[in-house]
Design an enzyme around this catalytic site. Sequence first.
Site, PDB file in Angstrom:
ATOM      1  N   GLY D 148      85.414  83.984 -10.755  1.00 12.54           N
ATOM      2  CA  GLY D 148      84.142  83.479 -11.574  1.00 12.54           C
ATOM      3  C   GLY D 148      84.571  82.740 -12.758  1.00 12.54           C
ATOM      4  N   CYS D 149      83.583  82.206 -13.522  1.00 10.96           N
ATOM      5  CA  CYS D 149      84.025  81.368 -14.519  1.00 10.96           C
ATOM      6  C   CYS D 149      84.419  82.484 -15.784  1.00 10.96           C
ATOM      7  CB  CYS D 149      82.896  80.635 -15.061  1.00 10.96           C
ATOM      8  SG  CYS D 149      81.155  81.219 -15.095  1.00 10.96           S
ATOM      9  N   TYR D 150      83.544  83.337 -16.081  1.00 13.10           N
ATOM     10  CA  TYR D 150      83.813  84.301 -17.190  1.00 13.10           C
ATOM     11  C   TYR D 150      85.272  85.035 -16.883  1.00 13.10           C
ATOM     12  CZ  TYR D 150      79.101  83.883 -19.298  1.00 13.10           C
ATOM     13  OH  TYR D 150      77.906  83.530 -19.723  1.00 13.10           O
ATOM     14  N   THR D 152      87.741  83.835 -15.416  1.00 17.27           N
ATOM     15  CA  THR D 152      88.985  83.214 -15.576  1.00 17.27           C
ATOM     16  C   THR D 152      89.074  83.179 -16.901  1.00 17.27           C
ATOM     17  OG1 THR D 152      88.294  81.796 -13.544  1.00 17.27           O
ATOM     18  CG2 THR D 152      89.709  80.579 -15.341  1.00 17.27           C
ATOM     19  N   SER D 153      88.148  82.849 -17.899  1.00 14.93           N
ATOM     20  CA  SER D 153      88.124  82.587 -19.380  1.00 14.93           C
ATOM     21  C   SER D 153      88.757  83.847 -20.021  1.00 14.93           C
ATOM     22  CB  SER D 153      86.793  82.215 -19.863  1.00 14.93           C
ATOM     23  OG  SER D 153      86.027  83.430 -20.257  1.00 14.93           O
TER      24      SER D 153
END
Lengths: 345, 345, 345, 345
Positions: D148-150, D152-153
């Site tokens: 997911g994007c979150y 990854t960050s």
Amino acid sequence: MIRAAVAGATGYAGAELVRILAGHPEVVLTVLTSRQYAGVPFDSIYPAMSRVITRELETFDPDSVCERADIVFTALPHKLPMEIIPGLIEGGRKVVDLSADFRFRDPALYETAYQAHSARQLLAESVYGLCEVFADEIGRARLVGNPGCYPTSVLLPLVPLLEAGLVDPATIIVDAKSGVSGAGRAPGLTTHFCEVTESFKAYKVAAHRHEPEMEEILSRVAGKSVNISFVPHLVPMSRGMQTTIYASLVGDAGEEEIRNCLVQYYEGCRFIRLNQNGRAPDSRDVRGTNYCDIGFVIDGDNRRLILMSAIDNLVKGAAGQAVQNMNLMWGLSETVGLTGAPFPV
Amino acid sequence: MIRAAVAGATGYAGAELVRILAGHPEVVLTVLTSRQYAGVPFDSIYPAMSRVITRELETFDPDSVCERADIVFTALPHKLPMEIIPGLIEGGRKVVDLSADFRFRDPALYETAYQAHSARQLLAESVYGLCEVFADEIGRARLVGNPGCYPTSVLLPLVPLLEAGLVDPATIIVDAKSGVSGAGRAPGLTTHFCEVTESFKAYKVAAHRHEPEMEEILSRVAGKSVNISFVPHLVPMSRGMQTTIYASLVGDAGEEEIRNCLVQYYEGCRFIRLNQNGRAPDSRDVRGTNYCDIGFVIDGDNRRLILMSAIDNLVKGAAGQAVQNMNLMWGLSETVGLTGAPFPV
Amino acid sequence: MIRAAVAGATGYAGAELVRILAGHPEVVLTVLTSRQYAGVPFDSIYPAMSRVITRELETFDPDSVCERADIVFTALPHKLPMEIIPGLIEGGRKVVDLSADFRFRDPALYETAYQAHSARQLLAESVYGLCEVFADEIGRARLVGNPGCYPTSVLLPLVPLLEAGLVDPATIIVDAKSGVSGAGRAPGLTTHFCEVTESFKAYKVAAHRHEPEMEEILSRVAGKSVNISFVPHLVPMSRGMQTTIYASLVGDAGEEEIRNCLVQYYEGCRFIRLNQNGRAPDSRDVRGTNYCDIGFVIDGDNRRLILMSAIDNLVKGAAGQAVQNMNLMWGLSETVGLTGAPFPV
Amino acid sequence: MIRAAVAGATGYAGAELVRILAGHPEVVLTVLTSRQYAGVPFDSIYPAMSRVITRELETFDPDSVCERADIVFTALPHKLPMEIIPGLIEGGRKVVDLSADFRFRDPALYETAYQAHSARQLLAESVYGLCEVFADEIGRARLVGNPGCYPTSVLLPLVPLLEAGLVDPATIIVDAKSGVSGAGRAPGLTTHFCEVTESFKAYKVAAHRHEPEMEEILSRVAGKSVNISFVPHLVPMSRGMQTTIYASLVGDAGEEEIRNCLVQYYEGCRFIRLNQNGRAPDSRDVRGTNYCDIGFVIDGDNRRLILMSAIDNLVKGAAGQAVQNMNLMWGLSETVGLTGAPFPV
């Protein structure tokens, strides 16, 4: 009628003061000052105000201001206010200062964050203008240091809980986000449209001058020294501030205790709105108003409180709170002149 | 006090009506209707209005509305108003309709652009609510068809000049630009943030329903059939409308004639602001207000007039003008409830 | 490999050149100059380019540039290029100038709009770099005056139709809209985020310096003097330009003639995309690319053509077209280095 | 050449995959599927891609896909992928799934956050596609669950430090901020331009489905159960994600240890850029790229690490990382097809 002067009327906070005072039923604007634009009508700098505020801007002249105004709002860069306010107070005028110059009780804190203070005697007398928390002192004050935007957004949700001992002062983390108007009207690369739009970033990480300002008040409330971690961020929007605060809960405090504490502390405070059902405050919902919306969620796994607030940085975070302070200083209802309905969109 | 109902209170125009009426000193809001949200408090749909408008939304019931309101603002999709307004008028109520249903004098024009009209008798009586132009008729009206946003932005600058014969009606080109709120609150791909931001485009080129609406009024004013070229564009902003109009000058009309014509026509009209020195109107300057700012430049090489206007599409282009119409219908000053100071930023 | 220098590498057009050239398979960047930031690595000014462009910025030294580069892109404010370009040409280098200094054939036109021209002999030789129109001349040029963004967006759709005699040159009106990056990187009040967002306005109405630039080319194409009405507007977005052009049709020219004319003129031109079915070009669709999207609608009532285009002002309107010019000057395919796929959102 | 299929090609992540794969030198796009738009050319849904991707969208047919593609990217809402992926794997194809369906090792975690899992056997084999952390496993995988994007960050900056024991896993707080494209292309009130612009708020406070996804990986790395506090916020921008992470330092770890740990962990990783001098990562700097920028500051008073990252949620947070995974699965350099230069503005 209260005769009001705005010193520094063409900055964003100053112009917002002009907007609010123009609609205040107990106020007449008598002086607008500007170094840069003296001699020019206000509405030629802010064409939006055409036909509404046509008064000419003038250079700041202390005698003239004392003669023509009962209250002076100083919306100037720090350092200037401490030079001119002593004269205004001596001249019998009341002052709400929107800079940092009269926000600190401890001069050393101020001097570490800013520069040498040249009016320490007044610093001792000035009152921190966080209206809902220090209303009584403000009512008796001649000089009010209007809180910074970030401190307002942090202290309003946090003070009651810290005072009640519901959160652990050693665990406070503040992740705050501000619209671009907080950086003021002076152009620079950091406020250039192309540099801001489609951008989100932190700045002055753990190094912002509003941090000692908050910590002084939090320490006073907690009865011991409080050090927080404070990280401000820049949001690609014009107005608005949202703050998310993290702190460990003390003992077995739960949702009900938190809610009750806030409800009781802010009973009768018209500008504090406590969201229901964990709804997160949205900066849009307070845009153009003097409201501070507060919400919270308890992260049960970690026994952590997640506390959120939203204000308009130029209103409750600056000009609106300044006018609310004036209302308190004159014994008016705190909401006079601040009741414009919020915009739906 | 005037008892006011808003039918369709949760669309953007309806909610803006609620905002304005909430601050109107001669009005008490008594009914807010919504098909979708009946039974829910208004401020749970618009949390910005929390504590300000807590009234519950209800289904539209004509008898109940007639009983509890003196004026009904219908902020509904076209076709619905013509079904319910006849009953309201029969019930003795006054109506300002924000849809297109009662804007046309010629039913055939309406029917070509929309659909069959089921209340033609009322269409004959309804008045086009362009306040500064048709104030007298509006003052006597029971039913006002509130102008569209684009027509308002076009007609206010153009009508005086066309009436005075200063511009050639065969040469009128209108290049108009609207913020996204003009598309309403119903979500769709065309209002998706990611589709709108960093985007600029025309839409419904020479095919927008507001074109026949303008042309009917322009033809009436010119005393002959007027066909314009009209191209609307979508701007990545929430509120605001800017319009640039091109037309050939007649005879040797120059800057002075144009200025004098507009100044004289709008003498005493508080919401029309004529910019000085060719300054181009900016949609920001009228944001949240009922102003229409007008500016113009003469392109000497081509003997062409370039006429510009700026309005807030939700205020002067919808809800604000609707309230101004109510003021005229009740014989109040046209500015009552519409004097909130513009925002500097 | 072509050795390329960018003079003025830290302005927005310069930095966009750096971005494009960095990915060009036939180019090696050898010199980046900047008065303001000499001695600093490029990626410390543009952290986005970190690890991608680490070369140090340097002051402009003509001898060194001539020695180390085969082509020089001058992305400097007007007046500077005409001072340094003669030396570069003498030194045997080819130049694409992104300023206005070498765009005009008639020095008087340049001097009226800008200032005295100090390199008239080169002006006579320089070629107007509108790639799809003047490809042959560009192929033989030592010095190309890269077109302005507005002229590019106007000339590409209009030149074929004017040349074919399908539109009346006396009736051309251009209503153009630009993103903020067109104003450059230097901060100012007009590019301040808070002044631009939620704002739409015209500026330099019928007084923009790009107007004589377009008119010179249009006059050349039409074979007679052409005066247009040109009004630029500022859009609250970073990149992008949309232009709507109005002109009367000649004779009985219809949709088919217009379409055929454009299709034939741009046969084989990869960067011109003609929209189908009257779909209006959207600035988003060309963002970050060298495309020029063109669409049109005929307003039958008025026998008027409504012609629309969209470009990215920094790419096809500046750096992209400059690289396309270099490709033509070197006999490469015009698309080399310019084929990055458009972003969906 | 690798033959690639994109299932769900018209959502934002799918379309971004199409953009990236269109420029990948080792890939040929052979299948684009869409339930909603089957039979329509891709570029009529995304006119930006006109002339670039003209392939027709088709319904998903497993046999046909297996026959025509070597790898399938599934960019579909969760639940669908676990229904179709078993067939693709049986058919001998490799799969990168962009949904949550194959991100968890523990099916119970998935089922609590989503719904019953119908392909548990494949869940056991699938690899979590955080490229820089699990490159070896990814290189051997048939099925990758793209993060997911979150997550990854959060994981990229945090994993090395947690693994090295430099931060206390019991103190991790994540305050994350995402652009609107993270909410997908389906229109809704929460993505309406007028609801998002000039708005900033938290959502799904301590209740977002990406939290258990991160916690599973963090627990694996820490060797014990890790519970974090995670609060996502919505930023009024289209693309981009910025995350600020707070955690107490262990022992006397200081700036040098933190920096060295990150530098060593990511040695040779081209997409990880560690900012110098405490500069805070800006989402703009990674827009349109596969970079993850990381920065940090130590809050000395509190012995707390403030760790920040910025990614493009659609690239490193979705489509870019998916292509990077494909590169690893095929033994290509991880950067192939992902080297487009960042935009300066």
